[in-house]
Design a protein around this motif. Structure first.
Motif, PDB file in Angstrom:
ATOM      1  N   PHE A 143       0.929  -1.141   0.167  1.00 54.75           N
ATOM      2  CA  PHE A 143      -0.031   0.042  -0.041  1.00 54.75           C
ATOM      3  C   PHE A 143       0.803   1.306   0.044  1.00 54.75           C
ATOM      4  CE2 PHE A 143      -2.390   2.909   2.940  1.00 54.75           C
ATOM      5  CZ  PHE A 143      -3.339   3.401   1.990  1.00 54.75           C
ATOM      6  N   PHE A 144       1.721   1.127   0.848  1.00 46.04           N
ATOM      7  CA  PHE A 144       2.819   2.489   0.954  1.00 46.04           C
ATOM      8  C   PHE A 144       3.664   2.581  -0.200  1.00 46.04           C
ATOM      9  CE2 PHE A 144       2.707   1.424   5.686  1.00 46.04           C
ATOM     10  CZ  PHE A 144       1.725   2.448   5.982  1.00 46.04           C
ATOM     11  N   ARG A 145       4.052   1.502  -0.931  1.00 46.57           N
ATOM     12  CA  ARG A 145       4.585   1.668  -2.079  1.00 46.57           C
ATOM     13  C   ARG A 145       3.983   2.243  -3.292  1.00 46.57           C
ATOM     14  NH1 ARG A 145       8.393   2.210  -5.855  1.00 46.57           N
ATOM     15  NH2 ARG A 145       9.328   0.349  -6.869  1.00 46.57           N
ATOM     16  N   ALA A 146       2.794   1.831  -3.358  1.00 41.56           N
ATOM     17  CA  ALA A 146       1.796   2.459  -4.425  1.00 41.56           C
ATOM     18  C   ALA A 146       1.415   3.863  -4.247  1.00 41.56           C
ATOM     19  CB  ALA A 146       0.576   1.446  -4.771  1.00 41.56           C
ATOM     20  N   VAL A 147       1.201   3.922  -2.869  1.00 43.19           N
ATOM     21  CA  VAL A 147       0.989   5.422  -2.636  1.00 43.19           C
ATOM     22  C   VAL A 147       1.882   6.400  -2.934  1.00 43.19           C
ATOM     23  CG1 VAL A 147       0.014   7.262  -0.722  1.00 43.19           C
ATOM     24  CG2 VAL A 147      -1.020   4.760  -0.897  1.00 43.19           C
ATOM     25  N   ALA A 148       3.238   6.004  -2.630  1.00 41.22           N
ATOM     26  CA  ALA A 148       4.393   6.701  -2.896  1.00 41.22           C
ATOM     27  C   ALA A 148       4.585   7.007  -4.363  1.00 41.22           C
ATOM     28  CB  ALA A 148       5.768   5.925  -2.281  1.00 41.22           C
ATOM     29  N   MET A 149       4.326   6.055  -5.216  1.00 42.81           N
ATOM     30  CA  MET A 149       4.470   6.021  -6.728  1.00 42.81           C
ATOM     31  C   MET A 149       3.235   7.268  -6.832  1.00 42.81           C
ATOM     32  SD  MET A 149       4.525   2.169  -8.017  1.00 42.81           S
ATOM     33  CE  MET A 149       3.655   2.699  -9.458  1.00 42.81           C
ATOM     34  N   GLN A 157      -3.225   0.058  -8.696  1.00 45.08           N
ATOM     35  CA  GLN A 157      -3.476   0.682  -7.313  1.00 45.08           C
ATOM     36  C   GLN A 157      -3.045   2.318  -7.226  1.00 45.08           C
ATOM     37  OE1 GLN A 157      -2.057  -2.199  -8.387  1.00 45.08           O
ATOM     38  NE2 GLN A 157      -1.654  -3.451  -6.584  1.00 45.08           N
ATOM     39  N   ALA A 158      -1.708   2.547  -7.654  1.00 47.83           N
ATOM     40  CA  ALA A 158      -1.253   3.804  -7.825  1.00 47.83           C
ATOM     41  C   ALA A 158      -2.060   4.755  -8.553  1.00 47.83           C
ATOM     42  CB  ALA A 158       0.108   3.764  -8.493  1.00 47.83           C
ATOM     43  N   ARG A 207      -7.800  -1.898  -3.917  1.00 49.27           N
ATOM     44  CA  ARG A 207      -7.897  -3.303  -3.880  1.00 49.27           C
ATOM     45  C   ARG A 207      -9.024  -3.698  -5.051  1.00 49.27           C
ATOM     46  NH1 ARG A 207      -9.602  -5.940   2.032  1.00 49.27           N
ATOM     47  NH2 ARG A 207      -7.117  -5.840   2.765  1.00 49.27           N
ATOM     48  N   ILE A 208      -9.993  -3.067  -5.294  1.00 46.58           N
ATOM     49  CA  ILE A 208     -10.844  -3.650  -6.650  1.00 46.58           C
ATOM     50  C   ILE A 208     -10.342  -2.954  -7.702  1.00 46.58           C
ATOM     51  CG2 ILE A 208     -12.824  -3.014  -7.255  1.00 46.58           C
ATOM     52  CD1 ILE A 208     -14.256  -2.469  -4.489  1.00 46.58           C
ATOM     53  N   ALA A 209      -9.562  -2.094  -7.597  1.00 49.42           N
ATOM     54  CA  ALA A 209      -8.897  -1.601  -9.009  1.00 49.42           C
ATOM     55  C   ALA A 209      -7.937  -2.432  -9.533  1.00 49.42           C
ATOM     56  CB  ALA A 209      -8.360  -0.430  -8.976  1.00 49.42           C
ATOM     57  N   ASN A 210      -7.168  -3.148  -8.683  1.00 46.98           N
ATOM     58  CA  ASN A 210      -6.208  -4.154  -8.818  1.00 46.98           C
ATOM     59  C   ASN A 210      -6.998  -5.500  -9.227  1.00 46.98           C
ATOM     60  OD1 ASN A 210      -3.370  -5.124  -8.836  1.00 46.98           O
ATOM     61  ND2 ASN A 210      -4.000  -6.559  -7.108  1.00 46.98           N
TER      62      ASN A 210
END
Length: 332
Positions: free
Chosen positions: A36-42, A115-116, A137-140
């Motif tokens: 989650f943090f990885r994708a939000v950082a992106m 997710q990003a 979650r749903i988008a992925n």
């Protein structure tokens, strides 16, 4: 997917995976908050976060940290209360304040596209972290299902096999989360189906078909380097499918180079985010290898003892568990 059975498989997978996405509480999928943090950082433009005190890190909107604080539980057996879920739901994004968070960044940005994208829209629109989390979650899930749907369409005669992989509980749970594994599984299924299509189809493959296979191979290499071996069956495709020996050599080389290039980029990304997860236990792979080579029989004994002690655990893991390691599936 003209076959009703294929449509039925896809419909069941969609409903079941949506249930996983909605019903599974945050932090009950292993390592989900790290992804989650990885994708939000992106989403905030930090595709390759620098290594901080221990691991890569990024300064997030304050609400992202508070959402994790309100809903995260270190105890794998802990249960969530309605009040905790309400508090997590009510937490605002709070972009005025930021909080530094460190997280693993082993994987390249490729598996986090959906997710990003949701996180980017959500942050720009000021959504609550609760909505960013569940919609991500749903988008992925939807993107991964679309990819596997394309795989089933590519080989209608073998669609049931792809459907069987899709309907595995572990597959559905990973597709319906922020994990990098969902996209990796979907792209691996698509690449496998495209190879099978070329193994079984008659006539000469078009340049577009071969280019599509190379593009999928490149994407798979970007997702996870370990999947490089899935390219090997390409060499079994008959020369008649390529039209000539020269075209076969060039096309095979292009596909292999595509996945090799993606794998190298993924490895470079992992190297950039490399850190020792056990900060107070130094790890030296070179010394470990020397230790094994100097006394291989001792190492073999360690392996045997480990299998005797942890073999049942490895069997459980092979079968699969759901949630944060506590939802066992029956061994039969």
């Amino acid at each position: 997917m003209k076959d009703r059975r294929q449509i039925s498989i896809f419909a069941v997978a969609l409903l079941a995976a949506l249930a996983y996405a909605v019903v599974t509480p945050p932090d009950r999928v292993p390592d989900e908050f790290s992804h989650f943090f990885r994708a939000v950082a992106m989403a905030e433009g930090d595709f390759f976060p620098p290594v901080g005190y221990v691991s890569p890190g990024h300064h997030f909107p304050g609400g992202i940290w508070m959402f994790r604080h309100r809903i995260g539980k270190d105890d794998a057996t802990a249960r969530y209360t309605l009040d905790e879920m309400r508090a997590a739901y009510a937490e605002p994004l709070n972009r005025a304040q930021t909080a530094g968070i460190e997280f693993p960044a082993w994987y390249s940005p490729a598996p986090y596209v959906a997710q990003a994208a949701v996180a980017f829209v959500g942050i720009q629109a000021g959504w609550r972290p609760f909505w960013i989390f569940y919609l991500g979650r749903i988008a992925n899930l939807l993107l991964c299902l679309a990819i596997i749907g394309a795989a089933m369409f590519a080989v209608p005669r073998r669609a049931a096999v792809a459907g069987a992989v899709l309907l595995l509980p572990m597959t559905l749970s990973e597709l319906a989360a922020w994990l990098a594994d969902g996209m990796t599984i979907a792209v691996a299924v698509l690449m496998t189906c495209l190879i099978v299509r070329n193994l079984e189809a008659e006539g000469v493959a078009s340049t577009r078909e071969l280019a599509a296979l190379a593009a999928v191979a490149f994407l798979l290499g970007l997702c996870k380097p370990a999947y490089f071996l899935l390219v090997l069956p390409v060499v079994a495709i008959s020369t008649s499918r390529f039209g000539s020996v020269r075209r076969r050599i060039l096309a095979t080389l292009a596909i292999v180079l595509a996945i090799a290039f993606g794998t190298l980029l993924a490895a470079a990304s992992a190297r950039a985010g490399r850190y020792n997860p056990r900060a107070y236990l130094p790890v030296d792979p070179a010394q470990q290898l020397r230790c094994v080579l100097e006394d291989p029989l001792r190492f073999a004994g360690v392996v045997v003892r480990d299998m005797r002690v942890n073999g049942r655990f490895y069997l459980d893991e092979t079968i699969g568990r759901l949630g944060i390691m506590n939802g066992k599936l029956p061994i039969p």
